[in-house]
Design a protein around this motif. Structure first.
Motif, PDB file in Angstrom:
ATOM      1  N   THR A 141       0.820  -1.220   0.000  1.00  0.00           N
ATOM      2  CA  THR A 141       0.000   0.000   0.000  1.00  0.00           C
ATOM      3  C   THR A 141       0.857   1.276   0.000  1.00  0.00           C
ATOM      4  OG1 THR A 141      -0.160  -0.241   2.402  1.00  0.00           O
ATOM      5  CG2 THR A 141      -2.031  -1.018   1.099  1.00  0.00           C
ATOM      6  N   PRO A 142       0.275   2.401  -0.432  1.00  0.00           N
ATOM      7  CA  PRO A 142       0.971   3.691  -0.456  1.00  0.00           C
ATOM      8  C   PRO A 142       0.685   4.497   0.817  1.00  0.00           C
ATOM      9  CG  PRO A 142      -1.064   3.904  -1.667  1.00  0.00           C
ATOM     10  CD  PRO A 142      -1.054   2.517  -1.076  1.00  0.00           C
ATOM     11  N   TRP A 143       1.156   5.751   0.840  1.00  0.00           N
ATOM     12  CA  TRP A 143       1.115   6.528   2.084  1.00  0.00           C
ATOM     13  C   TRP A 143      -0.066   7.487   2.185  1.00  0.00           C
ATOM     14  CZ3 TRP A 143       1.194  11.283   0.028  1.00  0.00           C
ATOM     15  CH2 TRP A 143       1.962  11.524  -1.109  1.00  0.00           C
ATOM     16  N   ASN A 144      -0.919   7.555   1.201  1.00  0.00           N
ATOM     17  CA  ASN A 144      -1.977   8.571   1.292  1.00  0.00           C
ATOM     18  C   ASN A 144      -3.183   8.128   2.120  1.00  0.00           C
ATOM     19  OD1 ASN A 144      -2.652   6.780  -0.733  1.00  0.00           O
ATOM     20  ND2 ASN A 144      -3.576   8.329  -2.050  1.00  0.00           N
ATOM     21  N   PRO A 168       2.790  -1.872   4.493  1.00  0.00           N
ATOM     22  CA  PRO A 168       2.466  -0.468   4.227  1.00  0.00           C
ATOM     23  C   PRO A 168       3.696   0.296   3.741  1.00  0.00           C
ATOM     24  CG  PRO A 168       2.718  -0.845   6.590  1.00  0.00           C
ATOM     25  CD  PRO A 168       2.937  -2.171   5.921  1.00  0.00           C
ATOM     26  N   SER A 169       3.475   1.532   3.321  1.00  0.00           N
ATOM     27  CA  SER A 169       4.575   2.400   2.884  1.00  0.00           C
ATOM     28  C   SER A 169       5.511   2.710   4.051  1.00  0.00           C
ATOM     29  CB  SER A 169       3.986   3.711   2.349  1.00  0.00           C
ATOM     30  OG  SER A 169       4.992   4.700   2.267  1.00  0.00           O
ATOM     31  N   GLY A 198      11.488  -0.967   4.112  1.00  0.00           N
ATOM     32  CA  GLY A 198      11.632  -0.037   2.996  1.00  0.00           C
ATOM     33  C   GLY A 198      11.114  -0.629   1.690  1.00  0.00           C
ATOM     34  N   GLY A 202       9.193  -4.534  -0.359  1.00  0.00           N
ATOM     35  CA  GLY A 202       8.150  -4.732  -1.372  1.00  0.00           C
ATOM     36  C   GLY A 202       8.666  -5.591  -2.518  1.00  0.00           C
ATOM     37  N   THR A 217      -1.025  -1.029  -4.657  1.00  0.00           N
ATOM     38  CA  THR A 217      -1.473   0.347  -4.909  1.00  0.00           C
ATOM     39  C   THR A 217      -0.281   1.264  -4.728  1.00  0.00           C
ATOM     40  OG1 THR A 217      -3.664  -0.167  -4.060  1.00  0.00           O
ATOM     41  CG2 THR A 217      -3.108   2.154  -4.263  1.00  0.00           C
ATOM     42  N   GLY A 218      -0.025   2.082  -5.733  1.00  0.00           N
ATOM     43  CA  GLY A 218       1.107   3.000  -5.667  1.00  0.00           C
ATOM     44  C   GLY A 218       1.316   3.691  -6.994  1.00  0.00           C
ATOM     45  N   LYS A 225       7.422  -2.026 -12.100  1.00  0.00           N
ATOM     46  CA  LYS A 225       8.418  -2.944 -11.511  1.00  0.00           C
ATOM     47  C   LYS A 225       7.719  -4.155 -10.905  1.00  0.00           C
ATOM     48  CE  LYS A 225      11.621   0.679 -10.097  1.00  0.00           C
ATOM     49  NZ  LYS A 225      12.018   1.461  -8.938  1.00  0.00           N
ATOM     50  N   LEU A 241      -2.837   2.325  -9.811  1.00  0.00           N
ATOM     51  CA  LEU A 241      -1.693   3.228  -9.948  1.00  0.00           C
ATOM     52  C   LEU A 241      -2.134   4.694  -9.985  1.00  0.00           C
ATOM     53  CD1 LEU A 241       0.288   0.958 -12.433  1.00  0.00           C
ATOM     54  CD2 LEU A 241       0.244   0.911  -9.933  1.00  0.00           C
ATOM     55  N   GLY A 242      -1.304   5.519 -10.503  1.00  0.00           N
ATOM     56  CA  GLY A 242      -1.545   6.955 -10.412  1.00  0.00           C
ATOM     57  C   GLY A 242      -2.618   7.447 -11.369  1.00  0.00           C
ATOM     58  N   GLY A 243      -2.957   8.709 -11.216  1.00  0.00           N
ATOM     59  CA  GLY A 243      -3.948   9.320 -12.094  1.00  0.00           C
ATOM     60  C   GLY A 243      -3.607  10.776 -12.365  1.00  0.00           C
ATOM     61  N   CYS A 274      -5.264   9.489  -5.414  1.00  0.00           N
ATOM     62  CA  CYS A 274      -4.966   9.036  -6.783  1.00  0.00           C
ATOM     63  C   CYS A 274      -5.990   9.577  -7.767  1.00  0.00           C
ATOM     64  CB  CYS A 274      -4.916   7.529  -6.825  1.00  0.00           C
ATOM     65  SG  CYS A 274      -6.377   6.763  -6.096  1.00  0.00           S
ATOM     66  N   PHE A 373      -0.092  15.318  -7.350  1.00  0.00           N
ATOM     67  CA  PHE A 373      -0.345  14.655  -6.072  1.00  0.00           C
ATOM     68  C   PHE A 373      -0.053  15.590  -4.910  1.00  0.00           C
ATOM     69  CE2 PHE A 373      -0.251  10.691  -3.399  1.00  0.00           C
ATOM     70  CZ  PHE A 373      -1.366  10.106  -3.933  1.00  0.00           C
TER      71      PHE A 373
HETATM   72  P1  NAD Z   1       5.127   4.171  -4.477  1.00  0.00           P
HETATM   73  O1  NAD Z   1       4.922   3.453  -5.754  1.00  0.00           O
HETATM   74  O2  NAD Z   1       6.381   4.917  -4.274  1.00  0.00           O
HETATM   75  O3  NAD Z   1       5.034   3.175  -3.242  1.00  0.00           O
HETATM   76  C1  NAD Z   1       3.912   2.370  -3.026  1.00  0.00           C
HETATM   77  C2  NAD Z   1       4.318   1.152  -2.230  1.00  0.00           C
HETATM   78  O4  NAD Z   1       5.197   0.349  -3.013  1.00  0.00           O
HETATM   79  C3  NAD Z   1       5.083   1.464  -0.939  1.00  0.00           C
HETATM   80  O5  NAD Z   1       4.658   0.567   0.058  1.00  0.00           O
HETATM   81  C4  NAD Z   1       6.522   1.186  -1.336  1.00  0.00           C
HETATM   82  O6  NAD Z   1       7.363   0.859  -0.248  1.00  0.00           O
HETATM   83  C5  NAD Z   1       6.356   0.002  -2.262  1.00  0.00           C
HETATM   84  N1  NAD Z   1       7.459  -0.220  -3.207  1.00  0.00           N
HETATM   85  C6  NAD Z   1       8.404   0.650  -3.625  1.00  0.00           C
HETATM   86  N2  NAD Z   1       9.236   0.063  -4.511  1.00  0.00           N
HETATM   87  C7  NAD Z   1       8.785  -1.205  -4.661  1.00  0.00           C
HETATM   88  C8  NAD Z   1       9.196  -2.295  -5.478  1.00  0.00           C
HETATM   89  N3  NAD Z   1      10.243  -2.208  -6.303  1.00  0.00           N
HETATM   90  N4  NAD Z   1       8.497  -3.442  -5.407  1.00  0.00           N
HETATM   91  C9  NAD Z   1       7.414  -3.555  -4.607  1.00  0.00           C
HETATM   92  N5  NAD Z   1       6.981  -2.552  -3.809  1.00  0.00           N
HETATM   93  C10 NAD Z   1       7.655  -1.390  -3.836  1.00  0.00           C
HETATM   94  O7  NAD Z   1       3.852   5.103  -4.321  1.00  0.00           O
HETATM   95  P2  NAD Z   1       3.566   6.168  -3.168  1.00  0.00           P
HETATM   96  O8  NAD Z   1       4.450   7.341  -3.404  1.00  0.00           O
HETATM   97  O9  NAD Z   1       3.580   5.498  -1.847  1.00  0.00           O
HETATM   98  O10 NAD Z   1       2.048   6.550  -3.464  1.00  0.00           O
HETATM   99  C11 NAD Z   1       1.658   7.559  -4.323  1.00  0.00           C
HETATM  100  C12 NAD Z   1       1.203   6.980  -5.636  1.00  0.00           C
HETATM  101  O11 NAD Z   1       0.190   6.002  -5.398  1.00  0.00           O
HETATM  102  C13 NAD Z   1       0.576   8.015  -6.537  1.00  0.00           C
HETATM  103  O12 NAD Z   1       1.021   7.826  -7.855  1.00  0.00           O
HETATM  104  C14 NAD Z   1      -0.899   7.705  -6.436  1.00  0.00           C
HETATM  105  O13 NAD Z   1      -1.651   8.153  -7.531  1.00  0.00           O
HETATM  106  C15 NAD Z   1      -0.900   6.240  -6.284  1.00  0.00           C
HETATM  107  N6  NAD Z   1      -2.144   5.772  -5.690  1.00  0.00           N
HETATM  108  C16 NAD Z   1      -3.022   5.054  -6.456  1.00  0.00           C
HETATM  109  C17 NAD Z   1      -4.234   4.656  -5.940  1.00  0.00           C
HETATM  110  C18 NAD Z   1      -5.229   3.864  -6.768  1.00  0.00           C
HETATM  111  O14 NAD Z   1      -6.111   3.240  -6.184  1.00  0.00           O
HETATM  112  N7  NAD Z   1      -5.152   3.866  -8.071  1.00  0.00           N
HETATM  113  C19 NAD Z   1      -4.564   4.975  -4.629  1.00  0.00           C
HETATM  114  C20 NAD Z   1      -3.653   5.710  -3.883  1.00  0.00           C
HETATM  115  C21 NAD Z   1      -2.439   6.093  -4.427  1.00  0.00           C
END
Ligand code: NAD
Length: 481
Positions: A141-144, A168-169, A198, A202, A217-218, A225, A241-243, A274, A373
């Protein structure tokens, strides 16, 4: 704050290593989070695999456990919300709202039907479509919205009979760790394992041999990746992913009404959503009026520490993101944009940025083309509607979008032309557990929520019972004829 510990096999799993978690309102480290080792990750996946054997056999117990989890979450709001505010930055009321929403998601999935579907039932055969669990799920999961987005995965994964390891993030691990602790007695040991560390943790998860599914989600960059890492083992993936959501205002709209709602859709969670509005297309004739209302809201809204009374917007969650918003706004200003209000970081500790409305920007500027964002919104004028629709679609993103008009039917016709997973009419960010949520193009693969999201945590199995006395069917009988 201290005492945050991982949950593996239903027990506290202490670590030797820890990493600091910062309060974005101060920029200072205020707590230590556990650093999961590879051996502990193996133990978590092992526990999840062992727990899966029994967990998949009792659907009623799974539903009951999800309802209990919802009760525990609701009863723990006073414990969880301050942790979420401290690590994420969002106002305390919003943090409480996130805990509540996580509980609602548990309740929704606890009650969602997943009876086998009958495909055929006649003289020759009874054919059913059954769902089988995938096994172990790796959830990231991401940090938002760390807690809510965690439950977008936990609730359907568990209902479908899977077990899971959730990470989690590193910016916001604490609420999720605390939740794991609170739910230790709700789920059998090993069903829900919470690890923290870290980004490399993930990567270990997505390449680990045990999980059969990665629910991620991220960002787009990390999502790619994850897809590559999951591919050699043909793990199922759901990528949220992002939007870069466009809001298109039509020429018959009332600027006061639509601009207020668009402001809310853009600045919720300080723009760190997102599917927040990330760019607004406005007909030239309405442009000044829409900008004026947006700017008035941006000037009036109270920004501050999440614990402070009346605060509606907190800081940006982390330093890299803060730097990115600063960079995108500075880039726009250097290319001729005007900050009608805001435009710079606030002169105080922490990662605070002034709510910003930008004019004099268009497609081709980074803040219009990329996902900012954060609390900065570009407003782009247009003359020709079909050109505005083309510009809204001219992106790799396709998460969601909205169209605003006094005539909802007309707006719906335009919304249907948007290339995105959710097309709203006269609203934005109206999310609900029963609606599938996902993105077109680079905004993702698959969906979460609703029966469609649940399906992504299952393998479909056709169970075909022949009613023919000789067991032959239309495709095999000619062989013996
Ligand atoms: P991020 O991609 O940097 O990190 C997300 C998660 O992935 C974190 O837990 C991180 O530690 C992990 N991670 C990092 N590198 C990895 C790897 N190589 N393999 C596996 N896991 C890894 O994203 P972020 O900065 O935490 O979140 C912001 C982004 O998330 C924005 O682009 C946002 O739009 C997106 N987001 C999307 C949704 C959705 O439902 N579509 C919801 C919320 C946020």
């Amino acid at each position: 704050m201290s005492d945050f510990v991982m949950t593996i096999a239903g027990e506290a799993a202490p670590t030797e290593g820890t990493f600091g978690v910062r309060n974005p309102a101060t920029g200072e480290v205020f707590a230590q989070a556990p650093e999961c080792t590879r051996q502990q990750l193996d133990a978590a996946f092992d526990a999840a695999a062992k727990a899966a054997r029994d967990w998949k056999t009792d659907e009623a117990a799974r539903r009951a456990a999800l309802l209990s989890a919802a009760d525990v979450l609701m009863a723990s709001t006073a414990e969880l919300a301050p942790v979420l505010t401290a690590e994420q930055g969002k106002p305390l009321a919003d943090a409480g709202g996130e805990v509540f929403a996580a509980a609602i998601w548990c309740q929704y999935f606890a009650n969602l039907d997943m009876a086998p579907q009958i495909i055929q039932d006649d003289d020759t055969a009874h054919v059913e479509l059954a769902r089988r669990p995938l096994g172990v799920v790796a959830a990231i999961t991401p940090w938002n919205y760390p807690l809510l987005l965690g439950f977008w995965k936990i609730a359907p994964a568990l209902l479908a009979g899977n077990t899971l390891v959730l990470k989690p993030s590193p910016y916001t691990p604490l609420t999720t760790l605390k939740m794991g602790e609170l739910l230790r007695d709700v789920f059998p040991p090993g069903v829900v394992n919470i690890v923290s560390g870290g980004d490399e943790l993930g990567a270990w998860m997505t390449s680990h041999p045990v999980p059969r599914k990665v629910s991620f989600t991220g960002s787009v960059e990390t999502g790619k990746k994850v897809a590559m890492s999951a591919a050699p083992d043909l793990k199922r993936v759901t990528l949220e992913l992002g939007g870069n959501d466009p809001a298109i205002v039509l020429d018959d709209a009332d600027p006061a009404v639509v601009a207020s709602a668009i402001f809310a859709g853009a600045f919720m969670n300080n723009g760190q959503v997102c599917s927040a509005v990330k760019r607004v297309y406005v007909p030239e004739a309405l442009y000044d009026d829409v900008v004026e209302v947006l700017a008035a809201h941006a000037r009036a809204i109270k920004v501050g520490e999440g614990n402070e009374e009346g605060v509606k917007l907190g800081p940006i969650n982390n330093e890299p993101q803060y730097e990115r918003v600063k960079e995108l706004v500075a880039d726009a200003l250097s290319h001729g944009a005007t900050a009608v209000t805001g435009g710079k970081a606030m002169d105080r500790a922490g990662y605070f940025f002034e709510p910003t409305i930008l004019t004099g920007v268009s497609d081709g500027t980074r803040i219009v083309d990329e996902e900012q964002f954060g609390p900065a919104l570009p407003v782009v004028p247009y003359r020709d509607l079909s050109d505005a629709i083309d510009r809204a679609n001219a992106t790799h993103f396709g998460l969601s979008g909205s169209v605003w008009s006094a005539d909802a039917d007309r707006a719906a016709e335009v919304a249907a032309q948007l290339e995105c997973g959710t097309a709203w009419v006269n609203t934005h960010l109206a999310l609900a557990p029963q609606q599938p949520f996902g993105g077109f193009k680079w905004s993702g693969i698959g969906v979460e929520n609703g029966p469609w999201g649940l399906a992504e945590f299952s393998e479909f199995q056709v169970v075909h019972r022949s009613k023919a006395a000789d067991g032959l069917n239309v495709s095999t009988e000619s062989l013996l004829a």
